[in-house]
Structure formats: C-alpha cells, structure tokens
Design a protein around this motif. Structure first.
Motif, PDB file in Angstrom:
ATOM      1  N   ARG A   1       0.829  -1.208   0.000  1.00 58.92           N
ATOM      2  CA  ARG A   1       0.000   0.000   0.000  1.00 58.92           C
ATOM      3  C   ARG A   1       0.866   1.262   0.000  1.00 58.92           C
ATOM      4  NH1 ARG A   1      -5.299   1.430  -0.992  1.00 58.92           N
ATOM      5  NH2 ARG A   1      -5.055   3.656  -0.921  1.00 58.92           N
TER       6      ARG A   1
ATOM      7  N   TYR B   1       2.361   1.663  -3.457  1.00 54.49           N
ATOM      8  CA  TYR B   1       1.279   2.104  -4.342  1.00 54.49           C
ATOM      9  C   TYR B   1       1.029   3.602  -4.180  1.00 54.49           C
ATOM     10  CZ  TYR B   1      -3.572   2.782  -5.874  1.00 54.49           C
ATOM     11  OH  TYR B   1      -4.702   3.253  -6.471  1.00 54.49           O
ATOM     12  N   ASP B   2       0.840   4.037  -2.941  1.00 48.84           N
ATOM     13  CA  ASP B   2       0.558   5.454  -2.677  1.00 48.84           C
ATOM     14  C   ASP B   2       1.701   6.351  -3.151  1.00 48.84           C
ATOM     15  OD1 ASP B   2      -1.899   4.844  -1.565  1.00 48.84           O
ATOM     16  OD2 ASP B   2      -1.173   4.918   0.509  1.00 48.84           O
ATOM     17  N   ARG B   3       2.922   5.951  -2.882  1.00 48.64           N
ATOM     18  CA  ARG B   3       4.078   6.780  -3.241  1.00 48.64           C
ATOM     19  C   ARG B   3       4.245   6.877  -4.753  1.00 48.64           C
ATOM     20  NH1 ARG B   3       8.539   8.182  -0.053  1.00 48.64           N
ATOM     21  NH2 ARG B   3       7.187   7.791   1.726  1.00 48.64           N
TER      22      ARG B   3
ATOM     23  N   GLU C   1       1.876   6.447  -7.061  1.00 46.33           N
ATOM     24  CA  GLU C   1       0.742   7.240  -7.553  1.00 46.33           C
ATOM     25  C   GLU C   1       1.009   8.729  -7.355  1.00 46.33           C
ATOM     26  OE1 GLU C   1      -2.967   7.023  -8.343  1.00 46.33           O
ATOM     27  OE2 GLU C   1      -2.175   5.375  -9.525  1.00 46.33           O
ATOM     28  N   LYS C   2       1.536   9.071  -6.195  1.00 46.98           N
ATOM     29  CA  LYS C   2       1.767  10.477  -5.844  1.00 46.98           C
ATOM     30  C   LYS C   2       2.748  11.158  -6.796  1.00 46.98           C
ATOM     31  CE  LYS C   2       3.022  13.356  -1.915  1.00 46.98           C
ATOM     32  NZ  LYS C   2       3.454  13.357  -0.512  1.00 46.98           N
TER      33      LYS C   2
ATOM     34  N   GLU D   1      -7.833  -3.376  -5.015  1.00 46.07           N
ATOM     35  CA  GLU D   1      -8.232  -1.978  -4.871  1.00 46.07           C
ATOM     36  C   GLU D   1      -8.715  -1.387  -6.202  1.00 46.07           C
ATOM     37  OE1 GLU D   1      -7.547   0.513  -2.247  1.00 46.07           O
ATOM     38  OE2 GLU D   1      -7.311  -1.090  -0.799  1.00 46.07           O
TER      39      GLU D   1
END
Length: 177
Positions: A10, A13-15, A17-18, A28
């Motif tokens: 996660r 994924y977040d990093r 995407e950012k 997800e």
C-alpha cells in the motif's frame, strides 16, 4: 500474500501514484466481474509487476490453482513482464531449484530490499528499475504549452520592436502606424 506484505504494498502504491505513475493495486483497482480474468488482463497491460516478497510469500500451497501469488507471477513471467521483487525484512530467498518450476525465474530477477528506515531510497531504487514512465498530468502539460506559447509570442514581439537588422523605408512606415 496479504497477511504480511499488504502495508508495504500500500505504501509503495501510494508513493508511486503520488509522483505520477499509473498503478494498479489488484483488489483496490479491479472492478466487479470475473476476478481472475480481470487480474490476468491487468497483468498483460502492465509493463512492470512489483512482487512483495514477505517471509511467507514463497511458501506455496500444494494446489497451485488456489495460490494467487503463484498464478500472478507465473502469468507475468509467461508474458515477459518486467518483474521487480520487493524483499521485506527477514526474507530468505530460496534457490531457483527449490522453487516451483513455473515461477523459478522470480528469484533471478533484480529486486529491491525494502527498508522502513530508508523508504525514500527504496522508492528511488524501484523507480530506477521500472520500464514504465510517469504520466504527464494535464495541468503540467497545459502549463508547459502556455510557457512555450508565451515564449514564442514574446520573442516575436521583441524582434519587431527591437529589430536586429536595419528596417527598409516600407517597414518603417508600417511600424509607425
């Protein structure tokens, strides 16, 4: 395996995407419908596959048809995807000959050891191994195009107002109007 690799997956994924990568995070981002069909189609569309290798990830089930990690990795290998293993703390990587034949190549792939203490460095290493490129956000594209347009218009205005060559008598008349 969701039991001990989910949090790291996660965060990655977040990093990613950012900073502008288009990232799929299986459950997800998959829509309703046949899970395995969508998952295989998603793998086929991706250039890169990140595999979170936790200490339990390489303990395979006797029936490979019920082992989603194995099925996903095998499908990615079959389609020649750029697979990047992300090794978590305390992972002992087995020898290739100790792996199931359909995914034995996984242990030969260049990977990254995830570090909680140096997570930015971990992300940097992952980004260097990716074949995918970041998507250009529309706002950034519009800003760049506006800057180019302004530069072109400004440069043209400068040439007419401050010519670098002598004006003919006709040009002098045109500019004096």
């Amino acid at each position: 395996r969701r039991s001990d690799g989910f949090a790291t997956a996660r965060l990655i994924y977040d990093r990613l995407e950012k900073v502008g990568y288009r990232v799929s995070f299986d459950m997800e981002t998959l829509r309703s419908g046949n899970f395995n069909t969508q998952l295989y189609e998603r793998i086929e569309k991706c250039r890169d596959i990140l595999v979170i290798v936790s200490k339990d990830a390489l303990q395979f089930r006797e029936n490979p048809e019920h082992d989603w990690l194995r099925l996903e990795v095998a499908h990615a290998l079959k389609h020649n995807k750029n697979i990047i293993p992300i090794f978590l703390r305390d992972v002992v990587v087995p020898q290739k000959e100790d792996m199931p034949e359909d995914i034995a190549e996984l242990v030969m792939k260049n990977g990254v050891t995830a570090s909680e203490e140096h997570f930015d460095s971990t992300i940097g290493k992952i980004k260097r191994l990716l074949h995918s490129r970041r998507k250009i956000k529309n706002k950034l594209l519009i800003a760049v195009l506006c800057m180019v347009l302004l530069a072109l218009l400004g440069g043209g205005y400068y040439i007419y107002e401050n010519p670098i060559y002598p004006l003919t008598s006709i040009e002098k008349q045109e500019f004096s109007l």
